[in-house]
Write a protein that holds these residues in place. Structure first.
Motif, mmCIF file in Angstrom:
data_model
loop_
_atom_site.group_PDB
_atom_site.id
_atom_site.type_symbol
_atom_site.label_atom_id
_atom_site.label_comp_id
_atom_site.label_asym_id
_atom_site.label_seq_id
_atom_site.Cartn_x
_atom_site.Cartn_y
_atom_site.Cartn_z
ATOM 1 N N ARG A 1 57.142 86.269 11.067
ATOM 2 C CA ARG A 1 58.278 85.546 10.489
ATOM 3 C C ARG A 1 58.648 86.098 9.119
ATOM 4 N N VAL B 1 52.547 75.839 15.278
ATOM 5 C CA VAL B 1 53.162 76.862 16.118
ATOM 6 C C VAL B 1 53.210 76.326 17.553
ATOM 7 N N LEU C 1 54.649 76.905 21.043
ATOM 8 C CA LEU C 1 55.285 77.973 21.808
ATOM 9 C C LEU C 1 56.233 77.419 22.863
ATOM 10 N N ALA D 1 57.606 85.383 16.945
ATOM 11 C CA ALA D 1 57.926 84.352 15.957
ATOM 12 C C ALA D 1 58.987 84.898 15.017
ATOM 13 N N PHE E 1 59.415 79.971 18.014
ATOM 14 C CA PHE E 1 58.128 80.506 18.456
ATOM 15 C C PHE E 1 58.198 80.642 19.973
ATOM 16 N N ALA F 1 51.886 85.299 14.053
ATOM 17 C CA ALA F 1 53.167 84.604 14.019
ATOM 18 C C ALA F 1 53.717 84.515 12.598
ATOM 19 N N LEU G 1 53.813 87.014 21.992
ATOM 20 C CA LEU G 1 54.226 85.914 21.125
ATOM 21 C C LEU G 1 55.217 86.492 20.119
#
Length: 570
Positions: free
Chosen positions: A319, A530, A532, A505, A510, A315, A503
């Motif tokens: 980002r 994080v 979700l 991000a 997220f 994640a 996943l």
């Protein structure tokens, strides 16, 4: 580029300089490769396989598959859309990128998606407008690739799709869901008419859908070539439909006639034991390579899909990548994209050190060496895309991502196919509040930035090692990287690697397949900052393959209706 130089690039991690991978011819005397096809729809896969059985090339198969996908998966691609193709020549080992991305018409303006108040139009309004459609590129790109790489006559490649259009096909559960989805395009008159039952109500799974208008168009496309699309009556109808209210566009017949695909050199960089080759800007291959290089600077390979720390690292690296990709990537004919700076080893070391123990505020874009200052980007990238992979008996490989942009494009139809809304892939605001330019702003003749990354992997000695790509709008980069980490680092079979939960991000968001992660893992991620939320859009459409011990380890995305077809070696 010679094979020795490729190996130097691989060992030295000079991803940006490995722009083209031309090798000396290889001998095929020992083992003939097994042809295969991987696609999101069985009818499209079979159309490609049928071409291969007739002795066709990978590009021949791609033409047939695109024609079929536009019919049976209209929420994802269209002959009036765009695409990127990554092509591997089985004899020379050279990789070529065919860019069939749409372009803005000659009369497009930076303010075309701003309302009377000067503020950006609501996306739902813009996506249904005539202004949203870019000059389509996929057919021109396939025509160029076919002239260079085809074996069978062009007019022999559309029979399956033409027949299916006229006889009809069974509406799949996924298409039925999309017809009923809460997408702006489902309110468009053309879409409502096309997907309505004769007796009333919308089509359901199991119904037969016929499209004789598309069948007639394919017959003309087969006999007349791409002139049947870019000139003449079909072109005139495209122009009329895009210029119709609401918010009519500016495309002209001259724009259609002037479209030209672009051949580009790939971006190639190492990941573990492989050389990863992917499209350069305006596609987002630089983002994929950056994400993989950031992950190599972590211990994610020592972990697993059940480890929350692995997902935290994924994640945070995602980002960082998206912050840079969104800020700096655009059409290189209009903005300087410093690919070398974004992949500079020292710069990536600095970025990787920003990965801490807890996710904080959204990371800002970095300042790579010799980069031009750019404004933050607010581009909205919806998902309406498909990916497929083909290898023919000569070892030629096509990895191609094709798109109509949003679900059913603009919802406007011509001759049985939907028109793209690709221009909404531009930033609606050309500058920020300080007047700084946005890299992905609208300009006449400009290609919008794309998240598509059809990718081919090579071994250290230059042999074909695999291919991958996905649908999913801006999430494509996360979907592809997750699948590569799962297959390569965690040594999962490709089918299992693709099925691993997603996943994504990006910035402060997220998103993921919350119900597929264990409650314990979700809690551990939340403890790392994080949290979700369920994903949005059409989710992933990953199709991938690795060659393991000489065998084809292929996988299709279980979130769709795909299939892997491996043909006997001939």
């Amino acid at each position: 580029m010679s094979l020795p130089r490729v190996l130097v690039c691989l060992s030295a991690l000079l991803a940006a300089s490995c722009a083209q991978t031309t090798r000396t011819p290889r001998s095929h005397a020992a083992v003939q490769p097994s042809p295969f096809v991987i696609a999101a729809n069985p009818l499209a896969a079979e159309a490609g396989a049928s071409v291969l059985r007739r002795g066709g090339s990978a590009v021949d198969a791609a033409v047939a598959m695109q024609a079929m996908l536009s019919l049976v998966e209209p929420q994802s691609s269209s002959v009036a859309g765009g695409a990127f193709m990554t092509y591997l020549d089985g004899r020379s080992g050279k990789i070529t990128i065919y860019d069939g991305r749409e372009v803005a018409p000659a009369q497009a303006s930076p303010s075309m998606f701003l309302g009377p108040s000067g503020r950006p139009l609501p996306f739902g309004e813009a996506v249904l407008s005539g202004r949203a459609t870019g000059v389509p590129g996929v057919l021109a790109m396939l025509d160029l690739a076919h002239r260079e790489r085809g074996k069978l006559p062009w007019n022999s490649l559309f029979g399956d799709a033409e027949r299916t259009a006229k006889e009809g096909f069974i509406v799949s559960p996924r298409l039925a869901r999309m017809i009923r989805g809460k997408f702006p395009e489902n309110s468009a008159p053309d879409a409502v008419a096309y997907f309505s039952r004769p007796g009333g109500g919308l089509l359901e799974a199991g119904d037969r859908l016929r499209n004789p208008a598309y069948g007639d168009f394919l017959q003309r496309l087969a006999n007349q070539g791409t002139a049947a699309f870019y000139r003449g009556s079909t072109a005139a109808r495209i122009i009329a439909r895009t210029r119709a209210a609401p918010l009519g566009g500016t495309m002209t017949m001259a724009d259609l006639a002037a479209y030209r695909p672009v051949k580009r050199e790939p971006l190639c960089g190492p990941y573990r034991a492989y050389l990863v080759c992917t499209p350069p800007p305006p596609a987002s291959g630089v983002g994929l390579l950056q994400l993989l290089r950031l992950l190599e600077r972590t211990d994610i390979a020592k972990r697993s899909a059940a480890d929350p720390q692995a997902w935290f690292l994924f994640a945070e690296a995602s980002r960082l990548m998206y912050a840079d990709r969104d800020r700096y990537v655009g059409d290189p004919a209009f903005v300087r994209v410093n690919v070398r700076g974004l992949l500079d080893g020292g710069y990536l070391d600095q970025r990787a050190r920003l990965i801490g123990n807890v996710a904080g505020a959204p990371p800002m874009a970095g300042t790579p060496p010799q980069v031009d200052a750019r404004a933050p980007d607010r581009t909205h990238e919806p998902a309406g895309t498909s990916h497929f992979i083909v290898r023919d008996r000569d070892g030629n490989v096509v990895s191609m991502t094709t798109t109509v942009e949003s679900i059913f494009g603009t919802g406007r139809m011509v001759d049985g196919f939907f028109l793209n809304n690709q221009l909404t892939d531009f930033s609606f605001s050309p500058t920020d509040t300080e007047g700084r330019p946005v890299a992905n702003a609208v300009a006449p003749g400009k290609r919008p930035r794309s998240s598509m990354v059809p990718t081919i992997l090579l071994t250290s000695d230059g042999q074909f090692a695999g291919a991958i790509g996905s649908a999913g709008g801006s999430a494509i980069l996360a979907y592809v990287a997750k699948s590569l980490v799962s297959a390569i680092d965690w040594n999962l079979p490709m089918q299992q690697a693709i099925a691993v939960p997603n996943l994504v991000a990006r910035g402060s968001d997220f998103n993921g397949e919350v119900t597929k992660f264990s409650p314990e893992l979700l809690a551990a991620l939340a403890g790392r900052g994080v949290t979700l939320k369920p994903g949005v859009g059409e989710d992933s459409g990953v199709h991938g393959v690795l060659i393991r011990d000489g065998q084809v380890d292929g996988g299709f995305d279980p979130r769709r209706e795909g299939v892997v077809l491996v043909l006997p070696a001939l």
